[in-house]
Design a protein around this motif. Structure first.
Motif, PDB file in Angstrom:
ATOM      1  N   ARG A 302       0.840  -1.203   0.000  1.00  0.00           N
ATOM      2  CA  ARG A 302       0.000   0.000   0.000  1.00  0.00           C
ATOM      3  C   ARG A 302       0.874   1.252   0.000  1.00  0.00           C
ATOM      4  O   ARG A 302       1.924   1.278   0.626  1.00  0.00           O
ATOM      5  N   VAL A 308      -3.407   3.241  -1.517  1.00  0.00           N
ATOM      6  CA  VAL A 308      -3.659   2.710  -2.850  1.00  0.00           C
ATOM      7  C   VAL A 308      -2.783   1.477  -3.100  1.00  0.00           C
ATOM      8  O   VAL A 308      -1.654   1.389  -2.607  1.00  0.00           O
ATOM      9  N   ASN A 334      -5.513   0.303  -7.698  1.00  0.00           N
ATOM     10  CA  ASN A 334      -6.548  -0.574  -7.141  1.00  0.00           C
ATOM     11  C   ASN A 334      -7.303  -1.318  -8.249  1.00  0.00           C
ATOM     12  O   ASN A 334      -8.520  -1.206  -8.385  1.00  0.00           O
ATOM     13  N   TRP A 348      -9.904   5.306  -6.745  1.00  0.00           N
ATOM     14  CA  TRP A 348      -8.948   5.784  -5.757  1.00  0.00           C
ATOM     15  C   TRP A 348      -9.481   7.050  -5.083  1.00  0.00           C
ATOM     16  O   TRP A 348     -10.408   7.684  -5.568  1.00  0.00           O
TER      17      TRP A 348
END
Length: 443
Positions: A302, A308, A334, A348
């Motif tokens: 992440r 994200v 994502n 996002w």
């Protein structure tokens, strides 16, 4: 109540305060329903009234330990309920409830043990009789009391914790088992699972410290994360090891075994495309270019305060008979594969009051963004005067960009007016953004 995503229902130990007509109205509850008791138990028959729910979560917010009694004659556990979650699990808790679930249509049983306590023991025997396809144990170690109880077990996927007392031999006794995900908290022999051909694995060895890599067979060393998956006779493995004395994870690498051919795949690392935080290095085989053959994806952790996630992707090339790296798939935030519409969706968070969605299509060996939608709140002082809005009004703007010929695009704007003392005015196009079957997917 139908408008809520989930509803919490509290029963008492004797249920005397619930008239029959009120129990019948519980059938209007859809989606996820949290149930608990004002005491230690509630009668099992209460569950039979949840005839509209798809998921039941037995909450751990009270002192509840189980249900009491059995299902009354003529009433069964609702067949449309596909998932049951048991919160704040302790060893022996919910034994009666698990018996009540036998012969139900529950496909997923999830167990969440208390984080404030030691790892709890969960006996697969108790869940096997229910017949779920998936058993997920969070902070609960896998145990088998009676091997014969596993006969006929339909579980295809099991996730749980493994300690020194866990007998991984169960992996060989479950004929339907396709995928085993284990967090290894103490050293033990992993060969009973490793030796079962065709079984997909994800092993995370928590007990390993820096530079420790115990041998598992024939001189091979076990990394701190080991994965393997199969497709059309090919085996894909993923290895993640510790990086020296600082205890960080190395960049993972993959090994493909396709008959006599064995080759490695390594992500193309750069300053922009490295690895984020909270890594699990999850590898999956899924068709991301929609040619009917599964490809390889690998999560990268992440990034930033938005959390994200990006993925590396290797696409199967039918001409060369090998997986080949896709740099444009790595650019998608994502990513979510929509097989029905043969596209990849992306969503996002830009900031607290702004989100974006994007749609990508695969063409000529690359992923190309086809459209993007951005939703953002515009404060009163930034609202354009020509819109003629009331004083102190705020605005939500949806800005949709659609690709046209030769890379050119057009932009469409839609607005919703927000101001105190009046009902918000949403444009008709709003429905096309958030309807479940809409172009944007409703998320």
């Amino acid at each position: 109540l139908e408008k809520y995503d989930y509803v919490r229902v509290v029963f008492s130990e004797d249920m005397k305060e619930w008239p029959e007509e009120e129990l019948e109205t519980l059938g209007i509850l859809k989606g996820t329903v949290y149930v608990e008791s004002s005491g230690e138990t509630f009668p099992a028959r209460a569950l039979t009234y949840l005839t509209g729910a798809q998921e039941v979560i037995v909450s751990g917010d009270s002192d509840m330990t189980d249900v009491s009694g059995t299902l009354p004659e003529g009433r069964a556990f609702p067949k449309q309920i596909q998932a049951v979650t048991l919160m704040r699990y302790r060893e022996g808790k919910y034994r009666t409830l698990l018996r009540v679930l036998q012969n139900s249509q529950v496909e997923t049983i999830e167990v969440a043990a208390d984080y404030g306590e030691e790892y709890q023991e969960f006996w697969l025997d108790d869940a096997a009789a229910v017949g779920p396809k998936e058993i997920v144990l969070e902070r609960a170690v896998i145990r088998v009391r009676d091997e014969k109880a596993l006969e006929g077990c339909l579980a295809e996927r099991i996730q749980g914790y493994v300690d020194a007392e866990t007998d991984l031999g169960f992996a060989a006794r479950l004929p339907a088992l396709e995928e085993l995900t284990c967090t290894i908290i103490e050293e033990r022999d992993l060969r009973p699972a490793l030796d079962r051909e065709g079984l997909s694995l994800y092993f995370e060895l928590l007990y390993l410290e820096e530079k420790e890599t115990p041998e598992v067979r024939d001189g091979e060393e076990m990394p701190c994360i080991y994965q393997r998956r199969y497709d059309q006779g090919r085996m894909v493995e993923c290895f993640t090891e510790w990086q020296g004395e600082d205890g960080r994870l190395c960049d993972p690498w993959l090994r493909v075994t396709d008959g006599a051919a064995v080759y490695e795949l390594r992500p193309e690392i750069s300053e922009l495309f490295g690895y984020g935080d909270y890594r699990e290095d999850r590898m999956e085989l899924k068709d991301i270019n929609f040619d009917g053959i599964k490809d390889i994806t690998l999560e990268t952790g992440r990034y930033g305060n938005q959390g994200v996630v990006y993925e590396y992707g290797w696409i199967w090339n039918q001409n060369t008979g090998r997986y080949e790296y896709s740099p444009t798939y790595r650019d998608i935030a994502n990513p979510s594969v929509d097989a029905e519409h043969q596209l990849v969706r992306s969503v996002w968070r830009n900031w607290a009051a702004s989100h974006s969605w994007a749609i990508y299509r695969y063409a000529d060996g690359a992923y190309v963004m086809q459209s993007e939608l951005t939703e953002e709140y515009i404060a009163q002082e930034d609202v354009q005067e020509e819109l003629g809005l009331p004083e102190k009004a705020g605005l939500i703007r949806w800005q949709e960009w659609i690709l046209e010929n030769e890379g050119m695009g057009k932009i469409k704007n839609a607005y919703a007016v927000l101001f105190e003392g009046a009902e918000d005015r949403y444009p008709k196009v709003y429905e096309s953004y958030f309807a479940p079957d809409s172009y944007w997917g409703g998320d």
